[in-house]
Design an enzyme around this catalytic site. Structure first.
Site, PDB file in Angstrom:
ATOM      1  N   GLU A  85       0.835  -1.202   0.000  1.00 53.19           N
ATOM      2  CA  GLU A  85       0.000   0.000   0.000  1.00 53.19           C
ATOM      3  C   GLU A  85       0.875   1.261   0.000  1.00 53.19           C
ATOM      4  OE1 GLU A  85      -2.708  -0.058   3.272  1.00 53.19           O
ATOM      5  OE2 GLU A  85      -3.692   1.823   2.712  1.00 53.19           O
ATOM      6  N   ASP A  97     -12.571   1.080   0.316  1.00 57.29           N
ATOM      7  CA  ASP A  97     -11.883   0.895   1.589  1.00 57.29           C
ATOM      8  C   ASP A  97     -12.854   1.374   2.678  1.00 57.29           C
ATOM      9  OD1 ASP A  97      -9.863   0.079   3.299  1.00 57.29           O
ATOM     10  OD2 ASP A  97      -8.294   1.122   2.209  1.00 57.29           O
TER      11      ASP A  97
END
Ligand code: BEZ
Ligand code: FE2
Length: 407
Positions: A211, A310
């Site tokens: 990420e 998310d």
């Protein structure tokens, strides 16, 4: 039997004009209203408003409902300060996040056209909400724990949560699934066990992956911002896996890797060669200063991807259309009329294929998960419908899941 009539229908062959969809729990046929009425003369006809488009229900592959209480508690801007703020605020955020709050966010997702979502569950606290929500939920029980000393205990807790979601799957639209937290936070021994479990039960499998730049630096060199983090919280200064070791743990079972912003082209090519896919979270990546996922490279490699919000721990809404609009802005170099249909496809048929679901396409025998988007005016060409849909849709007009109307 119902027949839904609209100016446009988004089918696997593109947008078709002046047709209709016949469905009960499943889609029966797409054809002209006249033809459909010959086969189903008693069907209930539902006419949508002018300039409406029927889409398959959208799939948000990655959301953390448990963190829905965050508004301004967590620090945005850069990954490591954000992760520190998660550790500091986690208990309070979890406490504030009750079923009512999570139900409201499921409803917000529904009104943005999300008929299936992938719930990444750290603690299992959203299970009851996911049982009751009208949407199909791929319930990703998350495994975390890099410390070998606690690994067995954490694995057993994870197993209990998997079992609880398996029990619910008989009486709801829950699909039990497995999530690995990340390459830096899961010990290789329990990682292997969890991947084997997912494979044995043919459960969807997912993991956060590369990420941030800090994650890459830690996994490659044992250096950078994660070093102080692990020394402070875990009394260690060595990563549990290299990037290569982590990727190879998934060699025998396809996984949906979330973010992958910092993955190299070679790593992405390897993921493609093993049948994996990527969940793209544009706003989360931007808000946490993680960079831009090169979706053009994914396309070049033919590596499938989905689009996801998310959680509200790294976002401001769970609307899939807000996410599409952000993607159009983040990928500013991409021709906007080409990107718009790709985002729609990624969130419908590609996401369904990735998660092994029989929805995401408007064609016979698929589940009747349908969404109606109403444009404010007539599009000039069919090629522009995806873009106008993304730009103009704040809320959808109608939603059907397995043929039942919820909006
Ligand atoms: C770990 O168990 O290593 C871990 C847990 C939470 C965040 C980061 C790492
Ligand atoms: Fe996430």
């Amino acid at each position: 039997m119902k027949i839904l009539v609209a100016d446009y229908i988004y089918t696997p062959k593109g947008f078709v004009e002046y047709q209709a969809v016949a469905f009960d729990t499943h889609i029966k046929a797409v054809d002209t209203l006249e033809k459909l009425l010959e086969t189903y003369p008693k069907a209930q006809i539902i006419r949508t408003a002018p300039h409406s488009v029927i889409y398959p229900g959208f799939i948000n592959t990655h959301v953390h409902l448990e963190f829905s209480a965050n508004k301004t508690s967590l620090e945005y801007g850069s990954f490591m300060p954000w992760l520190d703020s998660v550790i500091a605020n986690r208990d309070e955020l979890m406490q504030c996040c009750d079923n009512k709050m999570m139900h409201k966010e499921c409803d917000n997702m529904l009104r943005s056209g999300i008929t299936t979502f992938g719930a990444i569950s750290s603690f299992g606290t959203e299970l009851e909400v996911c049982e009751k929500t009208p949407q199909r939920v791929v319930f990703f029980n998350e495994l975390i724990g890099s410390n070998a000393q606690y690994a067995d205990m954490l694995y057993n807790d994870f197993l209990e949560r998997v079992k609880a979601s398996q029990s619910c799957s008989k009486s709801s639209k829950i699909i039990p699934a497995v999530a690995i937290h990340s390459p830096y936070s899961v010990h290789p021994v329990i990682l292997e066990k969890a991947v084997a479990l997912a494979k044995a039960h043919q459960m969807p499998l997912s993991s956060h992956f590369l990420e941030s730049q800090a994650e890459r630096e830690w996994l490659e060199k044992g250096e950078g911002e994660f070093k102080a983090f692990f020394e402070k919280y875990f009394n260690t200064s060595k990563p549990v896996s290299t990037i290569e070791e982590f990727i190879h743990a998934f060699d025998n079972y396809p996984a949906h890797f979330t973010h992958a912003v910092q993955a190299t082209k070679e790593e992405l090519a390897y993921l493609k060669s093993r049948g994996h896919s990527i969940a793209h979270c544009p706003r989360s990546n931007r808000y946490l200063g993680c960079g831009r996922l090169a979706v053009e490279t994914l396309r070049e490699l033919e590596l499938p991807y989905s689009v996801a919000t998310d959680g509200l721990s790294s976002n401001d809404s769970l609307s899939i259309f807000d996410e599409f609009r952000a993607a159009l802005m983040l990928h500013h170099q991409a021709p906007i009329n080409k990107l718009a249909p790709l985002l729609i496809k990624a969130s419908t048929q590609d996401a369904a294929e990735i998660l092994g679901l029989n929805c995401g396409r408007i064609e016979a025998d698929r589940l009747a998960d349908l969404v109606v988007v109403t444009l404010p005016d007539l599009p000039q060409t069919k090629e522009e419908i995806a873009l106008w849909s993304i730009i103009h849709t704040k809320e959808i007009s109608e939603v059907y899941i397995e043929g039942v109307k919820y909006v």
